[in-house]
Write an enzyme that holds these catalytic residues in place. Structure first.
Site, short mmCIF file in Angstrom:
data_model
loop_
_atom_site.label_atom_id
_atom_site.label_comp_id
_atom_site.label_asym_id
_atom_site.label_seq_id
_atom_site.Cartn_x
_atom_site.Cartn_y
_atom_site.Cartn_z
N HIS A 1 -59.93 19.34 -71.62
CA HIS A 1 -59.06 18.36 -72.30
C HIS A 1 -59.90 17.47 -73.20
CE1 HIS A 1 -60.43 15.04 -69.71
NE2 HIS A 1 -60.31 15.88 -68.68
N CYS B 1 -63.40 17.90 -64.65
CA CYS B 1 -62.87 18.56 -65.84
C CYS B 1 -63.95 18.71 -66.91
CB CYS B 1 -61.69 17.78 -66.40
SG CYS B 1 -60.20 17.92 -65.38
#
Length: 467
Positions: A422, A443
């Site tokens: 992301h 992430c």
């Protein structure tokens, strides 16, 4: 003088003719007399149920058959000794054949008795027994024969076996085991048709297939073609050959010389193939951009061989008798999983803090990243792009237990634990050792402007190597 000679010759001829006619008359009279005798008797060499009734009246013949079949012993032999001696009367034998005998006699031509001296005639009359008792006798003798066969040398059909360099025909071998079914059949027949015995030693099992069987020779040639077959798998980018010696050991033939495969051995091979190459347990070897060959641990993009299905398909493939290279049938939770990744994938190098997207072998995208911090590291593994979405809020817990909520413009999860790629507008720089001090919760933080480029070109289902 001439007159005297002619008279003598005429008298001699006359005497010969008279003697000949006399002999003929005697023969005709005798033949006619015998024909009259046979009017109420069976003609010579008439056999009924293998019993000679020639010259007997119907009543005499019926009594003789009764005596010889009812009371005469019937012997069953095994191992050259008497196994059992019985009388047909013990099995409820039908004794009265009067009506059948009358029918046979009425069909005779008495004047043909002379011809019957040379040809004879045989008749078989059906017998009635207590079938329950007869069947029990046959079953008991069959059980005895099976037990006797245990210590005898078995008869073997000709077969095909692997020799030193090729398949060869092994000749048949005659043993002394008894053909149980044949003996049981003959026992019943002999009991019914008037014979007095049956000897099991007369019915040794005979080989069905001999070394000269044309079909066996064809199957041998076919097996040798199979033995030379080149068989392999393509799996995880590697060529895995089935060794010819192993393939040869799978080939076999049945009693009809039909080629088949030893399914236990095929299953063992496929099981071993799965153990060595499945990615649910084993790491995947990957040729990375900067670090060369690396072992990527199992992730959610994993598979294992569907062993029963692959055994069936592999067997069918082999029995075609043609060279082949196949990809195993696999099962996986990942959609459209491939045993060989190919040239389209995402590569995330945690050591170099860099990410690449390859499509058909060409770099379409690359960027520095920031992965998970030491306390919440990004887990390595072979995964895939699960989904894509925009304008999401990522939520979780910080190391101190407090909650966080991070809005992102692009969200692409790559596993089922919440790890994904992301944008991260809170990061001022990427790459290097920043993950040690400013790392994520696991992430892959990506520069916002680069994320806007990656999002539209990366397709759901694309494999993702994280290492």
């Amino acid at each position: 003088m001439r007159r005297f000679g002619e008279d003598f010759f005429q008298q001699k001829t006359k005497r010969i003719v008279i003697i000949g006619l006399t002999v003929l008359l005697v023969v005709v009279s005798f033949y006619s007399f015998k024909s009259i005798q046979y009017a109420d008797r069976f003609l010579p060499k008439t056999e009924i149920n293998h019993i000679d009734v020639g010259g007997l009246t119907v009543d005499q013949a019926n009594k003789k058959i009764d005596a010889e079949l009812s009371d005469a012993p019937f012997a069953i032999q095994l191992n050259n000794t008497l196994w059992k001696k019985i009388k047909r009367s013990e099995f409820g034998w039908q004794q009265d054949y009067m009506n059948e005998l009358i029918g046979i006699k009425e069909q005779q031509v008495p004047f043909a008795w002379g011809i019957r001296l040379f040809s004879g005639s045989q008749h078989q009359l059906a017998s009635t027994y207590d079938q329950t008792q007869v069947n029990q006798l046959i079953e008991n003798f069959g059980a005895t024969l099976l037990q006797a066969n245990l210590t005898r040398i078995p008869t073997k059909n000709a077969s095909i076996e692997w020799g030193k360099k090729s398949f060869v025909i092994v000749p048949e071998k005659k043993g002394n085991t008894i053909d149980v079914a044949a003996v049981q059949k003959v026992l019943k027949q002999n009991l019914e048709n008037g014979k007095q015995s049956v000897d099991a030693e007369d019915y040794y099992a005979q080989p069905v297939l001999t070394k000269n069987d044309s079909n066996l020779k064809k199957q041998k040639d076919k097996l040798n073609q199979f033995a030379k077959m080149k068989a392999s798998y393509t799996i995880s980018g590697q060529q895995v050959k089935i060794p010819s010696t192993e393939l040869q050991s799978w080939l076999t033939t049945n009693e009809q010389a039909e080629i088949s495969l030893n399914q236990e051995k095929v299953t063992a091979f496929v099981t071993k193939l799965n153990d060595e190459y499945n990615t649910k347990v084993n790491a995947t070897q990957f040729n990375s951009t900067r670090r060369g060959s690396v072992a990527v641990p199992a992730g959610i993009y994993s598979w294992s061989v569907n062993i029963p299905a692959e055994v069936n398909e592999l067997s069918a493939q082999i029995l075609k008798g043609e060279d082949f290279n196949r990809v195993p049938i696999v099962e996986s939770d990942a959609p459209n999983v491939q045993t060989t990744i190919g040239n389209t994938y995402m590569e995330i190098d945690l050591q170099n803090q860099h990410m690449w997207y390859y499509k058909e072998g060409n770099v379409q995208f690359e960027t520095d990243i920031v992965s998970g911090k030491p306390s919440t590291p990004t887990p390595p593994g072979l995964n895939y792009l699960v989904s894509k979405s925009t304008d999401q809020v990522l939520r979780g817990f910080n190391d101190d237990g407090s909650k966080y909520a991070s809005p992102v413009s692009y969200w692409m999860p790559i596993d089922h634990t919440g790890v994904g790629i992301h944008d991260s507008n809170w990061q001022s720089a990427y790459g290097g050792d920043l993950w040690l001090s400013r790392g994520s919760h696991g992430c892959l933080n990506t520069p916002p402007e680069r994320m806007a480029e990656l999002y539209p070109i990366l397709e759901v289902g694309t494999p993702v190597f994280v290492f």
